[in-house]
Every structure is written in C-alpha cells, then in structure tokens.
Scaffold this active site. Structure first.
Site, PDB file in Angstrom:
ATOM      1  N   GLY A  13       0.823  -1.217   0.000  1.00 37.44           N
ATOM      2  CA  GLY A  13       0.000   0.000   0.000  1.00 37.44           C
ATOM      3  C   GLY A  13       0.850   1.256   0.000  1.00 37.44           C
ATOM      4  O   GLY A  13       0.467   2.283   0.562  1.00 37.44           O
ATOM      5  N   ASP A  41      -2.112  -7.133  -5.032  1.00 36.64           N
ATOM      6  CA  ASP A  41      -3.369  -7.060  -4.286  1.00 36.64           C
ATOM      7  C   ASP A  41      -3.191  -7.983  -3.075  1.00 36.64           C
ATOM      8  O   ASP A  41      -3.109  -9.207  -3.222  1.00 36.64           O
ATOM      9  CB  ASP A  41      -4.520  -7.547  -5.179  1.00 36.64           C
ATOM     10  CG  ASP A  41      -5.848  -7.577  -4.430  1.00 36.64           C
ATOM     11  OD1 ASP A  41      -5.869  -7.352  -3.200  1.00 36.64           O
ATOM     12  OD2 ASP A  41      -6.875  -7.845  -5.088  1.00 36.64           O
ATOM     13  N   TYR A  53     -13.591  -2.279  10.512  1.00 35.76           N
ATOM     14  CA  TYR A  53     -12.269  -1.660  10.649  1.00 35.76           C
ATOM     15  C   TYR A  53     -11.698  -1.974  12.029  1.00 35.76           C
ATOM     16  O   TYR A  53     -10.544  -2.387  12.166  1.00 35.76           O
ATOM     17  CB  TYR A  53     -12.380  -0.147  10.434  1.00 35.76           C
ATOM     18  CG  TYR A  53     -11.037   0.543  10.317  1.00 35.76           C
ATOM     19  CD1 TYR A  53     -10.303   0.495   9.144  1.00 35.76           C
ATOM     20  CD2 TYR A  53     -10.496   1.242  11.406  1.00 35.76           C
ATOM     21  CE1 TYR A  53      -9.065   1.123   9.038  1.00 35.76           C
ATOM     22  CE2 TYR A  53      -9.262   1.872  11.311  1.00 35.76           C
ATOM     23  CZ  TYR A  53      -8.555   1.806  10.117  1.00 35.76           C
ATOM     24  OH  TYR A  53      -7.330   2.420  10.026  1.00 35.76           O
ATOM     25  N   ALA A 102     -12.512  -4.449  14.064  1.00 32.37           N
ATOM     26  CA  ALA A 102     -12.198  -5.886  14.158  1.00 32.37           C
ATOM     27  C   ALA A 102     -10.883  -6.185  13.445  1.00 32.37           C
ATOM     28  O   ALA A 102     -10.026  -6.924  13.959  1.00 32.37           O
ATOM     29  CB  ALA A 102     -13.330  -6.710  13.544  1.00 32.37           C
TER      30      ALA A 102
END
Ligand SMILES: NC(=O)c1ccc[n+]([C@@H]2O[C@H](COP(=O)([O-])OP(=O)(O)OC[C@H]3O[C@@H](n4cnc5c(N)ncnc54)[C@H](O)[C@@H]3O)[C@@H](O)[C@H]2O)c1
Length: 251
Positions: free
Chosen positions: A12, A62, A156, A158
C-alpha cells in the site's frame, strides 16, 4: 545511511503513510519495493525513492490474493536475494459508517479481506523467507482503532484488533528466530483515507479535533519516523509491541 544495503517491502505504498515510509527509508539508504494495488501511484513513489539512485522498484500487488503476495516476495528475492524489513501497511476504511446491526456485508468482507487477511498473507509469505535467511523485521500498520473502541466502524475495528493480535502472536513464535514483529497504532493522520472518511463531511474535522489534546491531525512523516525506528537496530530488544501515535487522543 542507516538502511544502506537493506531491502524493504512496503504494501500500500502508493499513497499516504506507506508512501511516506517508502520515501523515508529510501532517504536513509534503503532499497524499497513499493508495492500497491495501484501501480500508477506506486511508480510515482518509486521515482521519489530513486532520486539518489535507481535501485527501488514498484510491484503491483493485491494483498487479498495470496498468489499475488507470493509473487511480490519471490520477485523481491529473485532481484535482491533477501528481505530485511516488511511493512504491512495496505488498508482501507469502511465505505459506510453504520452501527453494527446496519453494517453492510460488502463493507465487512472488503475491510476484513484487505486489512486482516491481507496482513496474514504478507506475514505467512514473508516469514517463510525470513526464517530461512535467519533474520527479519516486520512492522504492521494497525491503528488506535485496534486498541480502543471506535463506533460505527465495526469491520475496521475488528480488522485492526486482529492486526495487533497477529503482531503479538507471531512475535512470540519468531522471537527465537532473530525476527522481530511490532506494530504502530496511529489515530487520525492526514492522508487520502482520512480525507475520504471524514473530511468530506462539513465540520467533521473540527468535531474530531476537539478530542485530540494536541489539537491537530498527525502528519504521515510522524508515522514514518516511528516505522523506521521500529525497523532499525535501535529497537533490537523490542518485539510484539505497539506504539500509539495519536496526539494524545487515547488519553
Ligand atoms: N490515515 C489515518 O488516519 C490512519 C489512522 C490509523 C491507521 N491507518 C492505517 O494506515 C494504513 C495506510 O492508510 P493511509 O491513511 O495511508 O491510506 P491511503 O488510502 O492513503 O493508502 C492506502 C494504500 O493502500 C492501497 N491498497 C488498498 N487496497 C489494497 C490492496 N487490496 N492491496 C494492496 N494495496 C491496497 C491503496 O491503493 C493505497 O495506496 C492503513 O492500514 C490504515 O488503516 C491510517
């Protein structure tokens, strides 16, 4: 040149915190593998990393696809022969803020796939290599939402509690193998993710800032500094820990 001859993978890394980490590691002499699902963005960041020399590369990955993650690792090994540091940063927010009963399956599945399963994929693939080479350092990008409750945000929350749990459990397993695993837990940090999540709603930034004792959002450079510190030998006796960077919000 603290990271001279070190090979760092960052997922990312085409935007926000990951991009800032890539540029900071590169400025400290590292070779950076700038990985992102968005190759165009990753290539822009590689150009910034390669201002001194041409050693860093971009790889489209990915993190929800284990085959893609294995390719990221094997291409890095084929080109550089090792992985010194893996920064598991790729992440997304819920698209819709909603109470738990109204949380959509689409949001749940997407956020868990990227933020939680994505980190598992990266740990699994990189730890195999690190154990074989006899050393390694992993920094996971969790969140304050992985340490404390955050409403309207279940998937988010969790996923980030899971990242903290994976950090601690994997650190325990690999402590004897010369592999350290830590996490950073930022709160509101100025990135496209924060802009998309809250700043598009009028007045929301002021509302959020009321809860931050330091009265401002974090800057990506402040998170990147903590990541490079954890990845460095300066933290050589530290594993399975989280560092909170939140301007005092958790207080
Ligand atoms: N910005 C904040 O306030 C904040 C606070 C706490 C934690 N974080 C965490 O920091 C990390 C980075 O967030 P950011 O704010 O820089 O966001 P960002 O949106 O600027 O960057 C996220 C990057 O992840 C990439 N990405 C998304 N899905 C992917 C996938 N499936 N595979 C690979 N890459 C993918 C995107 O293309 C993007 O480049 C995330 O894990 C986020 O949860 C951010």
């Amino acid at each position: 040149m603290e990271f001279k001859n070190k090979v760092i993978i960052i997922t990312g890394a085409g935007s926000g915190i990951g991009a800032a980490c890539a540029e900071l590691f590169a400025s400290k002499g590292a070779t950076v593998v700038v990985s992102d699902i968005n190759l165009t963005d990753a290539l822009l960041i590689v150009d910034k990393c390669n201002i001194q020399d041409e050693k860093s590369i971009a790889i489209k990955t990915d993190v929800t696809d284990y085959n893609d993650v294995e390719l990221l690792i094997s291409e890095t090994i084929a080109k550089y022969g090792k992985i010194d540091v893996m920064v598991n940063n790729a992440g997304v927010m819920n698209k819709v803020r909603a109470k738990t009963a109204d949380h959509t399956f689409e949001d749940w599945n997407n956020v868990i796939a990227i933020n939680q399963t994505g980190v598992f994929h990266c740990l699994k693939a990189s730890l195999r290599v690190m154990e074989k080479q006899g050393h390694g350092n992993i920094v996971n990008i969790a969140s304050l939402a992985g340490l404390k409750a955050s409403g309207f945000n279940l998937a988010y929350s969790a996923s980030k509690f899971a990242v903290v749990g994976m950090t601690k459990s994997a650190a325990m397993e690999y402590g004897s193998k010369n592999i350290r695993i830590n996490a950073v837990c930022p709160s509101y940090t100025q990135t496209p993710m924060l802009d998309a999540a809250v700043l598009t709603q009028p007045g929301m930034d002021e509302k959020l800032l009321k809860y931050v004792p330091m009265g401002r959002f974090g800057d990506v450079s402040e998170i990147a500094e903590a990541v490079t510190w954890l990845a460095s030998d300066k933290t050589s006796f530290m594993t399975g820990q989280t560092i909170t960077l939140d301007g005092g919000l958790s207080l």
